[in-house]
Design a protein around this motif. Sequence first.
Motif, mmCIF file in Angstrom:
data_model
loop_
_atom_site.group_PDB
_atom_site.id
_atom_site.type_symbol
_atom_site.label_atom_id
_atom_site.label_comp_id
_atom_site.label_asym_id
_atom_site.label_seq_id
_atom_site.Cartn_x
_atom_site.Cartn_y
_atom_site.Cartn_z
ATOM 1 N N ARG A 378 49.956 43.065 38.842
ATOM 2 C CA ARG A 378 49.120 42.920 37.646
ATOM 3 C C ARG A 378 47.784 43.635 37.797
ATOM 4 O O ARG A 378 47.108 43.921 36.805
ATOM 5 N N ASP A 379 47.406 43.907 39.047
ATOM 6 C CA ASP A 379 46.113 44.540 39.306
ATOM 7 C C ASP A 379 46.130 45.158 40.688
ATOM 8 O O ASP A 379 47.033 44.890 41.492
ATOM 9 N N SER A 380 45.146 45.966 40.973
ATOM 10 C CA SER A 380 44.942 46.495 42.313
ATOM 11 C C SER A 380 43.727 45.786 42.899
ATOM 12 O O SER A 380 43.444 44.643 42.549
ATOM 13 N N LYS A 381 43.010 46.425 43.794
ATOM 14 C CA LYS A 381 41.805 45.858 44.390
ATOM 15 C C LYS A 381 40.783 46.974 44.620
ATOM 16 O O LYS A 381 41.136 48.151 44.640
ATOM 17 N N PRO A 382 39.498 46.642 44.805
ATOM 18 C CA PRO A 382 38.463 47.672 44.930
ATOM 19 C C PRO A 382 38.810 48.744 45.967
ATOM 20 O O PRO A 382 39.348 48.444 47.036
ATOM 21 N N PRO A 383 38.485 49.995 45.652
ATOM 22 C CA PRO A 383 38.919 51.147 46.467
ATOM 23 C C PRO A 383 38.059 51.374 47.706
ATOM 24 O O PRO A 383 37.106 52.159 47.697
ATOM 25 N N LEU A 384 38.458 50.733 48.803
ATOM 26 C CA LEU A 384 37.815 50.941 50.092
ATOM 27 C C LEU A 384 38.794 51.499 51.114
ATOM 28 O O LEU A 384 38.522 51.485 52.311
ATOM 29 N N TRP A 442 40.580 39.611 38.935
ATOM 30 C CA TRP A 442 41.143 39.686 40.285
ATOM 31 C C TRP A 442 40.958 41.086 40.864
ATOM 32 O O TRP A 442 40.688 41.245 42.051
ATOM 33 N N GLU A 443 41.135 42.094 40.021
ATOM 34 C CA GLU A 443 41.042 43.479 40.512
ATOM 35 C C GLU A 443 39.664 43.772 41.098
ATOM 36 O O GLU A 443 39.531 44.578 42.017
ATOM 37 N N SER A 444 38.646 43.116 40.566
ATOM 38 C CA SER A 444 37.292 43.311 41.101
ATOM 39 C C SER A 444 37.133 42.701 42.477
ATOM 40 O O SER A 444 36.200 43.038 43.210
ATOM 41 N N GLY A 445 38.033 41.770 42.833
ATOM 42 C CA GLY A 445 37.886 41.008 44.067
ATOM 43 C C GLY A 445 36.923 39.847 43.935
ATOM 44 O O GLY A 445 36.888 38.970 44.788
ATOM 45 N N MET A 446 36.101 39.852 42.882
ATOM 46 C CA MET A 446 35.109 38.795 42.651
ATOM 47 C C MET A 446 35.580 37.964 41.456
ATOM 48 O O MET A 446 34.983 37.998 40.372
ATOM 49 N N ASP A 447 36.611 37.187 41.663
ATOM 50 C CA ASP A 447 37.441 36.637 40.599
ATOM 51 C C ASP A 447 36.690 36.005 39.427
ATOM 52 O O ASP A 447 37.039 36.211 38.271
ATOM 53 N N ASN A 448 35.674 35.189 39.725
ATOM 54 C CA ASN A 448 34.963 34.496 38.647
ATOM 55 C C ASN A 448 33.496 34.881 38.598
ATOM 56 O O ASN A 448 32.631 34.089 38.216
ATOM 57 N N GLY A 449 33.194 36.127 39.008
ATOM 58 C CA GLY A 449 31.813 36.600 38.999
ATOM 59 C C GLY A 449 31.161 36.418 37.637
ATOM 60 O O GLY A 449 31.766 36.660 36.591
ATOM 61 N N VAL A 450 29.889 36.011 37.635
ATOM 62 C CA VAL A 450 29.157 35.756 36.392
ATOM 63 C C VAL A 450 29.133 36.980 35.492
ATOM 64 O O VAL A 450 29.218 36.863 34.257
ATOM 65 N N ARG A 451 29.081 38.159 36.081
ATOM 66 C CA ARG A 451 28.984 39.377 35.259
ATOM 67 C C ARG A 451 30.213 39.605 34.389
ATOM 68 O O ARG A 451 30.175 40.409 33.460
ATOM 69 N N PHE A 452 31.309 38.896 34.681
ATOM 70 C CA PHE A 452 32.532 39.079 33.900
ATOM 71 C C PHE A 452 32.741 37.994 32.843
ATOM 72 O O PHE A 452 33.790 37.930 32.216
#
Length: 666
Positions: A378-384, A442-452
Amino acid sequence: MRPFPRSLLVAVVVAILGSGGGVARAEPVEHRADTTTSYVDVLDLHGAPRAPADRSFNIFFDAGAWHGYSLPVAGDTATGFSGPFVHSLDNGRWVGARFAQLALRNAISKQPIALSPAGSHAFPGYLVRQFSGPELTVRQTLFFADSWHALVRIELTATTSQEVDLSVAGRVMSPQGAKLVEDGDAVTQTFVNSNSKLSTRLHAEGISAYRVTLSAGDYRIALNRPLQLKPNQTATVFVEQTLVYDARAETPPPVDYATAWARNRARWAGYLGSVAPSHIPGLPDATARRVSVKAMLTLLGNWRAARGDLHHDGVIPSYSNPDFNGFWAWDSWKHAAALARFAPDLARDQMRAMFDYQAADGMVPDCLYLDKAGNNWRDSKPPLAVWAVLEIYRATNDKAFLAEMYDKLVRYHRWWFAARDHDHNGVAEYGSTDGTKVAAKWESGMDNGVRFDAIAMLKNGDGAWSMDQESVDLNAYLYKEKSDLAQLAAILGKTQDRARWLKEATTMKAVIQASMFDKTRDYFFDRKLGSGTPVQVYGSEGWAPLWAGVASPAQARSVIRVMLDPRKFATVMPFATLAADDPRFSPIKGYWRGPVWLDQAYFGVEALRRYGNDRQADDMARRLVLHAKGLTQQASMYENYDPLTGQGYQSPNFSWSAASYLLLLQ
C-alpha cells in the motif's frame, strides 16, 4: 557471514577449544579468559514464560535463528534454560518451558547427584549456568552454531574418578498444540497447521545410542552407558536443538561439534573488535563501548535468517512486539548503515532482502513477511536506501556490491518522481497505492505526525496517489540520494551519470532552499500543493535538510537556534519529533507527536556537526546516552523515549534505536 581469517579462528580454537571446548573427552579444568567477559549481563536475560505468548522479558537469539532462549528466573535452582521461543510460529510463541535440564546419577550406587546453582549470566553470544555437586562442577553454555542449531555445551569436571549416568530433559509449553515423537536418537516436536519441526538430541563423542522417553509434554534423552570422569579433567557433551521452518523444503547442515564453539567465539570476537572506536567527548569510553555492545546485542538478537518468502537474512524491528515479525524498508536502511560497521555481510543481505521484492516500476514495498501474502504494497518508506548502501561501501570498499545495487537504487529513486510528484515540479509527496490517508502517513514513517492532520489525497494515476502536501524531509532525502548517487556513479566510473546526478541535485537544492524554508519562522516546513502555504508544525522533519546538506549556512544557523531552544527541542532528552511547546505535544502516548525517536535524534546531532556545531552536537549526544533511563545499565533500548524524563516507551529491544545509538557512538 563471511568466513573468518584462518589465523583468527586458529587462535580462538587454541584459546577456547583447547581449554574445555571439546566433546566427551578428558581435558584440563582451567578456562582461559574470554574477551567477551568484559560485557557480562549487558542485558538481563532472565525469565520464564507464564503463557505461550509471554514477551515480558528478554530473549537470547543469535546467528539469524528463529528460536530463542532465556536464563531461568533468579532463584530457580534447576538446571537448563527457558525455551525455546519460536518466532516463526503465530508471530512468535514459547513451545518449550525448559530445555536441557540435566540429571546426573552415580552409575554404581544409582543415587541422584544433587547440584546447587553457582551463577547464571549472559555474555555476548552465549548464556552460562554453573552448578556444583559432591566433588563435581557443571557448566552449561548455550550458544548458536548457526541459524538452525542451538547447542548447550555441558562440561563436567570432577576432582575424583567417577562414573555417572547422564540424561537431559525438556518440557513442552503447550502440549495440546504440539506433537512429540521419538525420531531415532532424537525427540521431534511438530505443530498444528505448520510445516515446522523442532528436533532435540544428545551428543557425546564415542556414544552412538541413546534412550528416549516421552511422557505427555515431557521428554528425556539419556546416554546408554555411564560417562567416565577422571580427576581434574573435563568431559563435554552437547544438547542440540534444531528448528526447521519448513520440513518439506529445508535440510539443515550437520553440526560440527568439534569446532562449533570456537567458530562462535571467532564470530563474536570479530563483532566486538569494532567496539573500540566508540566515543563521545565527555562520556567515559567504557560507557560508550558498553552501550555499543548493547546496540550490537539488540540488532543481532533481531537478526533472522532467510526462510519462507524472505530470500535474504535481515533484522526485524523487535522480537518483543508480535506486530514486528518481518522486515520493514525504512528500518532496514538504518539497520544496514549500522550493521556495516561490524557485520557487513548481514548489512548487504538486509538491503538485498528488501530489493528482492522491488516492483517493475521501481517501488520497494513497505514490509515483507515469511509469507509474502502479508507483504504491504500500500506504500513504500522514506528513501534512505542509497545512504545505507554508501555507508556499507565506506565500511567495506565493496565495489561489487555497489555495482549490484546501483541500477536498483536508480529505479527506486526515479519511482518517487514518477509516482509521487502530483504536479510534476520535481518536488515529491508521500502517498499510497490505494489512495488511503493512513497508508500515505505510513509511507512517511511518521504515522500520526501532527503535520499530516489535515491532508487530502490526490490521484496521480493507476495505483499512485499523493498527499496534497510536499514534505520537507522526503525531499531532503531525495536531494541526498541524488548527491549520493553521484558518488556511487563516480566510484563505478559512470561519469555521465555522475554529471547528471550533480545537476539534478543542484536544481533540487535551489528549490528546497527557496520554497520550503520559512524566513519569518526560521524553520523548514512542509508546504501545501498549489498555494505553497507552509504547514507550520515544528517537528524533527525541519532539520532533515541540515542532515542532508541541502540548507544554506544562513538557514542552518536559524534552524539550529530552534533546535537548541530548551522550550522546543533541547529538552532533557533532546530532539523530540514535535516541539515541546506545541499544544499537541504528547510525549508518552503520542507516538510521532512528541516522543524522541532515536533515528531523528541522530539526524539532529549529525545536522549540528555538518554545519560546524561540534560542541553542541557532543552535548546533545551525551544527553541521548545519559538521559535515556537504564541505557547505561541493563534496560533494553526502546522504540521511543519521553523527552522530558528519558523514560522508554513502546517496543523494547528496538533495532533502529540500536542502530542509531551505534551510529551516534561510532
